[in-house]
Each structure stands twice: as C-alpha cells, then as structure tokens.
Scaffold this active site. Structure first.
Site, short mmCIF file in Angstrom:
data_model
loop_
_atom_site.label_atom_id
_atom_site.label_comp_id
_atom_site.label_asym_id
_atom_site.label_seq_id
_atom_site.Cartn_x
_atom_site.Cartn_y
_atom_site.Cartn_z
N GLU A 1 -3.80 -13.35 -3.22
CA GLU A 1 -2.69 -12.27 -3.46
C GLU A 1 -1.36 -12.60 -2.59
O GLU A 1 -1.07 -12.04 -1.73
CB GLU A 1 -3.33 -10.98 -3.16
CG GLU A 1 -4.02 -10.95 -1.85
CD GLU A 1 -4.52 -9.49 -1.66
OE1 GLU A 1 -3.88 -8.46 -1.78
OE2 GLU A 1 -5.80 -9.24 -1.35
N HIS B 1 0.73 -1.31 -0.02
CA HIS B 1 -0.09 -0.05 -0.09
C HIS B 1 0.87 1.32 -0.03
O HIS B 1 0.34 2.45 0.32
CB HIS B 1 -0.82 -0.02 1.14
CG HIS B 1 -1.76 -1.07 1.15
ND1 HIS B 1 -2.41 -1.61 2.59
CD2 HIS B 1 -2.49 -1.83 0.39
CE1 HIS B 1 -3.31 -2.64 1.98
NE2 HIS B 1 -3.19 -3.01 0.93
N GLU C 1 -3.85 -6.50 -9.30
CA GLU C 1 -2.44 -6.24 -8.67
C GLU C 1 -1.67 -7.12 -9.42
O GLU C 1 -1.87 -8.47 -9.42
CB GLU C 1 -2.61 -6.37 -7.22
CG GLU C 1 -3.32 -5.55 -6.46
CD GLU C 1 -3.40 -5.80 -5.01
OE1 GLU C 1 -2.53 -6.58 -4.34
OE2 GLU C 1 -4.30 -5.29 -4.44
#
Length: 411
Positions: free
Chosen positions: A366, A240, A270
């Site tokens: 992820e 982030h 992503e």
C-alpha cells in the site's frame, strides 16, 4: 445449557459462571482453536511459565474467538496447561461464554477488585506469569504486583505475536472472504460517487453493502466494526482521516477505503479515484504511485525481507523526487487486527524491519504519497492489495482494479 442465575445483590457474589445458552457458531474448528492454545502452552513449558494472562483485544480474540467490548472495564483470558478461561464483566451477560473456545467466568461490580479475584482463582499458585507488556498499563502492572504478591512477570506479547504472523488454512479462508467483501464495498462506493454527493453518503452505501454481504454468509455472526473511510480533496492527505460531510466536486481526487470486520479479522481495500476527470499534474503523480504499487506486488515473495522491499521502492520515489512525500510504510500483516487494537508489528514493510516473509504470512502492499495543498497534483494517492505469501510467490486476493484506466468515476 441452562443459565446459571446470578444471585441477588445482597448475596454479594464476586465471581460467577453465567453460561447462558449454547456455544455460538465459529468459522474456526475446534482443532484450529486447540492448535492456537497448544502453541501457547508449548511456549509456556519451554519458558517455565505457570500461567498466561492475556488482556488485549487481539490476544483474547486469537486464542478464544471472543472479541470484547472494553467500555472502561477490564477483560482477560487465563491460559494454564490444563485450562483456558476468559474473564468478562457482568454487563456482558452470557455472550462471552457463547463466543469463547474454553471456559468463561464473570466478575461482578460488587467490589472493585473482583477482576483480580477471578485472575487469582484461575491461576492458583502461579509464580511465573506471562502478561502482554505492550498492553498492560503501569496502573494495571502495579495492581497485578499487589494482587499476586511474589509473582514474577514475563512478556508474552512478542512470542504470541510471532505465533499469529503465519496464518492457518482456516484463517486464510476467512481473510479471503474479507478481501472479497471489501471489493463489494468498493463497487458500492464507486456506484455512489458523483459530484455533489457528500462523503458520508458514499461511505454509508459502501458500509451497508459489506454488512449485508457478511450477514448473508454465516449462520450466525456479530456484525461489528465494519466501516468505510471515503475522503475527497484535501481530506485525502491522511490515510485514516475520518469521513466528513464535504461534498465531492468534479475533478476531485478521492480515496476509497473499505474495511470489513469478520470475527475479529479485518481486511481492506484502498484505491485512488477521481471524479469525472483527472488534471494532468494529478495524472502524473497517480501513474508514478501505481508504478510503485505494481513493483511492490512483484517483490512480495517468500524469503524477501521487509526492509529490502521498502528500500527498493524508496529508490523509485527518490528518482522522481517524491520520497519526501511518502507518509508511512509500504504494508503490514493481516489477521486479527483492527483500527483500534493494532496488528503484528514484526511484519511491516518498513526500513527498520528485517523480518523475512514466510509462506502463510498475509501482507498488504500500500504505497502512499501526499502532496500538500498549493502544489501541482496536490492530494493523497494510495493503492492497497492484500497478498498471501505462498511457497513459491504470493497470491493477490484483492480483485478490485486500480489505476487511471479504471478509477476515473463518471456517474
């Protein structure tokens, strides 16, 4: 509907109805919104709760369709067996009414306790009240105790979270649209990447492409909170990390993160990328992380426990000596969520979450590892797909390709 005019300040009205205009377009049917509020009322009846006061972004958005702008003011939604009403500040005008499924009242700035007057007016006689324990601050709790003396408070955050974890067909339709929009942002990102370009320029291109796509697909939509994190080099070490003006260099490891927000529903794409070429040490780590990602996609299915998925993927990293470089869990629930108000914590692919996946849940896969500067292959590696759990398996709704054969960008 005509506007209800707010009286002059010297009349000192504290709570008013400012129903300016008509109800706005929503991607969700009246039947869908009634289903959500009905589930909450069933919980209230089963637990002897007279009224619920929702205060969080996600709680109010899920049950009313309206996403508020906090800016230092209090907001709420009161649900009883007979009514559902959002509470907004005068600064917001009629927008909360237009976006709310149900009623809306506006409190003015004339007196500091006007918010609580609105709360009391909407739940007369309530003595057992549901509030969101994970959102109500100590200060807010003490104010509630003072403003509604004799009331007892029970937690509605956990039960409402579990109501949100299994998505309706209408929610899944919107989430799929979001995933498709994220892919469009990814394509714009890749088109903008080249040595010498600043991270911010790549992010601007991707974000603009997604905003335009969202705007073109709804008769009326609030375009808010769609964004891109594009990181390069050392900036890839955090998932982030904010966009900077660092310029991409040939051979850089890159992180692509596109996040469309549509009616409070956030989705994500992503990907790990490289500019021009991949050094051998980086290629080795990238291929291993891709292998973990592929296996993770296979493990998402109904009946699988979140902790068991995490445990098996840990074994893969452990075999390669990479487990100590893993930086967070393997995935999480999707739906009403955002970078500033969280998600359903009961469905996270972590070692300490024993939740079984069910049809209708929507989760990401992820995996990420981060190797510090100075090590061969230094940087952060992450792939991210969104999957809808079905009766027999899972549907991957992310279309953007991943891995070295696709994402070495040579523009």
């Amino acid at each position: 509907m005509a506007a209800h005019q707010i009286a002059p300040a010297d009349d000192m009205l504290h709570v008013v109805e400012w129903h300016n205009g008509e109800k706005a377009y929503s991607p969700f049917s009246d039947a869908e919104m009634s289903r959500r509020q009905g589930a909450l009322r069933q919980w209230m009846a089963a637990n002897d709760v007279d009224a619920v006061l929702l205060t969080s972004y996600h709680g109010i958005n899920y049950y009313s369709g309206w996403l508020y702008c906090y800016f230092g003011r209090k907001y709420g939604m009161v649900v009883t067996q007979d009514a559902a009403t959002t509470i907004s500040a005068g600064i917001d005008g009629g927008q909360p009414w237009r976006r709310s499924f149900g009623g809306n009242v506006t409190y003015t700035d004339w007196r500091r306790d006007n918010y609580f007057k609105a709360v009391r007016d909407l739940m007369p006689g309530a003595r057992r009240i549901g509030i969101e324990f994970d959102h109500v601050s100590l200060d807010m709790r003490s104010q509630l105790d003072a403003e509604i003396p004799g009331a007892s408070f029970v937690d509605v955050a956990q039960p409402s979270m579990w109501m949100r974890t299994v998505k309706s067909d209408e929610e899944i339709t919107l989430i799929k649209e979001g995933a498709r929009t994220a892919d469009i942002g990814g394509e714009a990102c890749v088109a903008a990447v080249k040595a010498g370009v600043g991270e911010h320029e790549v992010a601007i291109a991707a974000t603009n492409a997604m905003i335009r796509e969202i705007a073109s697909n709804h008769p009326f939509v609030e375009l808010m909170d769609t964004w891109t994190w594009f990181q390069s080099g050392i900036n890839t070490d955090g998932a982030h990390n904010p966009v900077t003006n660092r310029r991409v260099e040939s051979g850089d490891i890159l992180s692509l993160n596109t996040f469309p927000m549509i009616f409070g529903y956030y989705t994500a794409l992503e990907r790990t990328l490289f500019c021009d070429h991949v050094p051998d040490a980086h290629l080795d780590i990238w291929e291993k992380n891709v292998a973990v990602h592929r296996r993770g996609l296979e493990l998402i299915r109904p009946g699988a426990r979140c902790c068991d998925i995490a445990s098996e993927l840990n074994d893969m990293y452990r075999e390669w000596g990479l487990l100590k470089y893993r930086s967070f869990g393997y995935g999480h629930s999707f739906g009403v969520l955002s970078h500033y108000y969280g998600r359903e914590a009961g469905v996270e692919l972590r070692e300490d979450v024993e939740t079984e996946l069910k049809p209708g849940m929507v989760v990401s896969m992820e995996p990420m590892v981060m190797l510090p500067e100075g090590m061969p292959g230094a940087g952060g590696y992450r792939e991210h797909d969104i999957l809808v759990v079905t009766e027999t398996g899972a549907e991957n709704i992310t279309g953007f390709p991943f891995g070295p054969e696709h994402n070495v960008i040579r523009n």
